[in-house]
Design an enzyme around this catalytic site. Structure first.
Site, PDB file in Angstrom:
ATOM      1  N   ASP A 291       0.838  -1.197   0.000  1.00  0.00           N
ATOM      2  CA  ASP A 291       0.000   0.000   0.000  1.00  0.00           C
ATOM      3  C   ASP A 291       0.874   1.249   0.000  1.00  0.00           C
ATOM      4  O   ASP A 291       1.718   1.429   0.869  1.00  0.00           O
ATOM      5  CB  ASP A 291      -0.902  -0.006   1.241  1.00  0.00           C
ATOM      6  CG  ASP A 291      -2.092   0.931   1.108  1.00  0.00           C
ATOM      7  OD1 ASP A 291      -1.945   1.999   0.492  1.00  0.00           O
ATOM      8  OD2 ASP A 291      -3.162   0.583   1.622  1.00  0.00           O
ATOM      9  N   SER A 332      -7.063   3.987  -1.429  1.00  0.00           N
ATOM     10  CA  SER A 332      -6.880   2.535  -1.370  1.00  0.00           C
ATOM     11  C   SER A 332      -8.166   1.787  -1.687  1.00  0.00           C
ATOM     12  O   SER A 332      -8.115   0.670  -2.225  1.00  0.00           O
ATOM     13  CB  SER A 332      -6.369   2.128   0.015  1.00  0.00           C
ATOM     14  OG  SER A 332      -5.078   2.641   0.229  1.00  0.00           O
ATOM     15  N   THR A 385      -8.102  -2.051   1.642  1.00  0.00           N
ATOM     16  CA  THR A 385      -7.558  -3.051   0.719  1.00  0.00           C
ATOM     17  C   THR A 385      -8.101  -4.455   0.989  1.00  0.00           C
ATOM     18  O   THR A 385      -8.669  -5.072   0.084  1.00  0.00           O
ATOM     19  CB  THR A 385      -6.019  -3.030   0.758  1.00  0.00           C
ATOM     20  OG1 THR A 385      -5.568  -1.733   0.351  1.00  0.00           O
ATOM     21  CG2 THR A 385      -5.444  -4.073  -0.187  1.00  0.00           C
ATOM     22  N   GLU A 491      -1.266  -7.982   1.868  1.00  0.00           N
ATOM     23  CA  GLU A 491      -1.065  -6.533   1.870  1.00  0.00           C
ATOM     24  C   GLU A 491      -0.070  -6.109   2.945  1.00  0.00           C
ATOM     25  O   GLU A 491      -0.214  -6.437   4.116  1.00  0.00           O
ATOM     26  CB  GLU A 491      -2.379  -5.789   2.129  1.00  0.00           C
ATOM     27  CG  GLU A 491      -2.189  -4.273   2.080  1.00  0.00           C
ATOM     28  CD  GLU A 491      -3.278  -3.466   2.784  1.00  0.00           C
ATOM     29  OE1 GLU A 491      -3.391  -2.261   2.484  1.00  0.00           O
ATOM     30  OE2 GLU A 491      -3.998  -4.030   3.630  1.00  0.00           O
ATOM     31  N   ASP A 496       2.243   2.777   3.262  1.00  0.00           N
ATOM     32  CA  ASP A 496       1.350   3.919   3.080  1.00  0.00           C
ATOM     33  C   ASP A 496       1.351   4.820   4.312  1.00  0.00           C
ATOM     34  O   ASP A 496       1.396   6.052   4.197  1.00  0.00           O
ATOM     35  CB  ASP A 496      -0.059   3.397   2.798  1.00  0.00           C
ATOM     36  CG  ASP A 496      -1.096   4.493   2.684  1.00  0.00           C
ATOM     37  OD1 ASP A 496      -1.035   5.263   1.711  1.00  0.00           O
ATOM     38  OD2 ASP A 496      -1.976   4.573   3.566  1.00  0.00           O
ATOM     39  N   ASP A 538      -1.327  -0.059  -4.757  1.00  0.00           N
ATOM     40  CA  ASP A 538      -2.592   0.564  -5.145  1.00  0.00           C
ATOM     41  C   ASP A 538      -2.401   2.013  -5.572  1.00  0.00           C
ATOM     42  O   ASP A 538      -3.193   2.556  -6.335  1.00  0.00           O
ATOM     43  CB  ASP A 538      -3.608   0.483  -4.005  1.00  0.00           C
ATOM     44  CG  ASP A 538      -3.019   0.900  -2.658  1.00  0.00           C
ATOM     45  OD1 ASP A 538      -1.819   1.227  -2.596  1.00  0.00           O
ATOM     46  OD2 ASP A 538      -3.772   0.884  -1.669  1.00  0.00           O
TER      47      ASP A 538
END
Length: 605
Positions: A291, A332, A385, A491, A496, A538
């Site tokens: 992410d 996301s 996600t 993930e 992120d 993403d």
């Protein structure tokens, strides 16, 4: 004294309060030609400058703040621009302590100018340094100065700027406030890239020489850029010369966050590449999503891990355009929905199209082809996600509604945080056949659910350990036991988080944790050549760039354009069966269709 502050001064003072409330910085700034700032003194003070420069010309018995006679403004004196504001700031409580000095650059003859300065300062004796007021204001005289033999004849609050390469023990060090020289005596560096080494050594040697006399050093005429500020800070220049004190202070104050040295390296697995890209029947699909993981994030982890990653061993690489249906920059939810369903949707929407209609996701669809499915995340399981692979809801933050979809999903395995969000769904999950386990260990259960935390999982640097690696290893063993084709989404969510927080340490450590898991999955693909591995993101988060680093010491400096997502394309890597199909540049929704094309080719529904 004046008792009125213009509004722009008051606004800057609000910033000044914030600066003064913080811990003392590990750097000191010299505000060069400060009197030329739009708001002299207060601009430097709000930046936390330790040294503030004003050029002074003696004109008609007054000390004018100007560089040359032609630029004199009768209203701009050392008193009006500096001494009065300082005195009033102390009186009003706006200046809680004097942690700065004035560097007064005399442009007229030294003795006569200093005579007027000493007389003028009698009006400010209560704020000046003395044995009775050791925290008072000091003035360091630069430019035209008396001979060093005469330094002792001036008051305690007056020190001098010594400007010579020749330093010796017999100098009047007690009256020398700093040593200053032109940067051009040492180097012609323009502040871009890196200083030539022999010039850097000359500069460093002089800094060390000045420090041997326990005095600070400054260089005028030096480059005025981020690269230069960082270089001078690392070399130990005491007063970093700048015309941009606020920008310099902002940059230097964040160096501790922006620079990270990795001390936890991992070995890289060398994939066999024997099955890479082979057009063999595809049985399993593993989709790994970092992410917020853009090219700069991957590069930073690479440079911090001896210039190698598991990820960068791969040959089949493309780029994904991430735009959402309703916005240039995706979130996301829309990004993961595109991967899960093959349709672009609006930001914040999970598993629904831009009109709010439910979309079939990969676990739903692949169930009809005999696939088992699972999701693993370092996020909460209601996060955008993982939720996009089981839920159908137009608002990503409605966690209760999202959680209600999990018992209805076609997933056979879920692992992640956020157990509290599913407290009301425990019975429904068990009725749906999920065995909710307390720890990951071998089992013959048909469906497994593991809430690794009641809320959010910690970051890697905060003690998460090998959770992601262990969870992925468990999932691969679980699906191996089921002896059916499978789809697994893994993930790494906190890359992120690092981008949003502009935290270099978080980005690098989370990406390296992700890469260790990638190495494990590469080994699995080599042992199971009918598996397709896809690794992507993403979106990118932070607008990250890498201005500097040092591979030898595993150190990187990151810079940030944003604290949010960006529209930059993200890389996509593929390995194993039909991995060559994922080369090129294409829309984020195309990944789903590439997967489904292979599913339909080799599996019957």
């Amino acid at each position: 004294m004046h008792k009125f502050f213009p509004i722009q001064l008051l606004l800057l003072l609000l910033v000044a309060f914030q600066v003064s409330a913080q811990n003392p910085p590990q750097f000191q700034i010299h505000s060069h030609n400060d009197y030329l700032q739009t708001v002299p003194f207060w601009t430097a003070f709000s930046a936390g400058a330790s040294s503030i420069e004003v050029d002074v010309i003696l004109k008609d018995g007054k000390l004018m703040a100007a560089h040359e006679i032609a630029s004199i403004d009768p209203k701009r004196t050392i008193e009006s621009l500096y001494l009065d504001p300082i005195a009033e700031g102390i009186e009003n409580g706006l200046i809680s302590s004097i942690n700065f000095h004035l560097l007064v650059d005399l442009k007229t003859e030294a003795y006569s100018t200093l005579e007027v300065l000493v007389e003028s300062m009698k009006n400010y004796e209560d704020i000046l340094y003395s044995t009775d007021n050791p925290d008072g204001l000091k003035l360091i005289i630069s430019g035209n100065r008396p001979t060093s033999e005469d330094y002792k004849n001036y008051p305690a609050w007056m020190l001098f700027d010594y400007q010579s390469k020749e330093l010796s023990t017999d100098l009047p060090w007690a009256k020398i406030g700093m040593v200053s020289l032109s940067f051009r005596q040492f180097s012609i560096w323009n502040g871009k890239g890196r200083m030539v080494e022999d010039q850097r050594v000359k500069l460093q040697n002089f800094i060390d020489l000045v420090h041997s006399f326990d005095k600070p050093v400054r260089f005028w005429g030096s480059p005025d850029s981020k690269s230069a500020w960082k270089a001078f800070h690392e070399m130990g220049e005491d007063y970093i010369n700048t015309d941009y004190p606020i920008d310099a202070a902002d940059y230097l104050s964040k160096l501790g966050e922006n620079v990270y040295q990795n001390t936890s390296k991992h070995e890289v697995y060398q994939p066999k590449l024997e099955v890479d890209g082979a057009e063999v029947p595809m049985q399993n699909v593993i989709l790994m999503i970092g992410d917020g993981n853009g090219l700069a994030q991957i590069s930073a982890a690479l440079f911090a891990n001896d210039n190698q990653l598991n990820l960068t061993q791969l040959k089949n690489i493309g780029f994904v355009k991430t735009q959402a249906a309703d916005d240039f920059t995706t979130d996301s939810a829309a990004g993961a929905t595109a991967y899960a369903t093959g349709e672009k949707t609006n930001n914040r929407a999970i598993g629904v199209d831009s009109e709010g209609n439910s979309l079939n996701n990969l676990p739903d669809i692949l169930d009809e082809y005999g696939f088992s499915s699972g999701v693993i995340t370092t996020d909460q399981l209601t996060g955008a996600t993982p939720a996009s692979f089981y839920a159908h809801h137009p608002e990503r933050d409605n966690s209760d509604q999202i959680a209600a979809y999990l018992p209805k999903s076609k997933l056979d395995l879920f692992i992640g945080g956020g157990g509290d969000s599913f407290a009301s769904q425990a019975e429904n999950l068990e009725n749906a056949g999920f065995n909710l386990v307390e720890k990951l260990e071998p089992t013959d259960a048909d469906r497994i659910g593991y809430f690794a935390a009641r809320g959010s999982l910690p970051k890697k640097l905060d003690g998460r350990g090998d959770y992601l690696l262990n969870s992925t290893t468990f999932a691969l063993d679980f699906f191996e036991q089921k002896k059916s084709p499978f789809f697994l989404m893994v993930e790494a969510a906190n890359i992120d988080s690092g981008g949003h927080a502009n935290s270099t340490s978080t980005i690098v450590s989370e990406m390296l944790d992700f890469d260790e898991v990638i190495g494990k999955v590469l080994q699995y693909v080599d042992a199971h050549p009918n598996t397709l591995l896809i690794i992507t993101a993403d979106h990118e988060t932070g607008g990250v760039s890498i201005p500097q680093g040092d591979i030898a010491s595993s150190t990187v400096e990151l810079a940030y354009h944003s604290d949010d997502h960006t529209g930059i394309m993200v890389p996509i890597f593929a390995y194993g069966a039909h991995s060559g199909d994922f080369r090129g540049v294409y829309e984020i929704s195309a990944v789903f269709h590439k997967i489904m094309k292979l599913v339909e080719k080799y599996h019957d529904n």
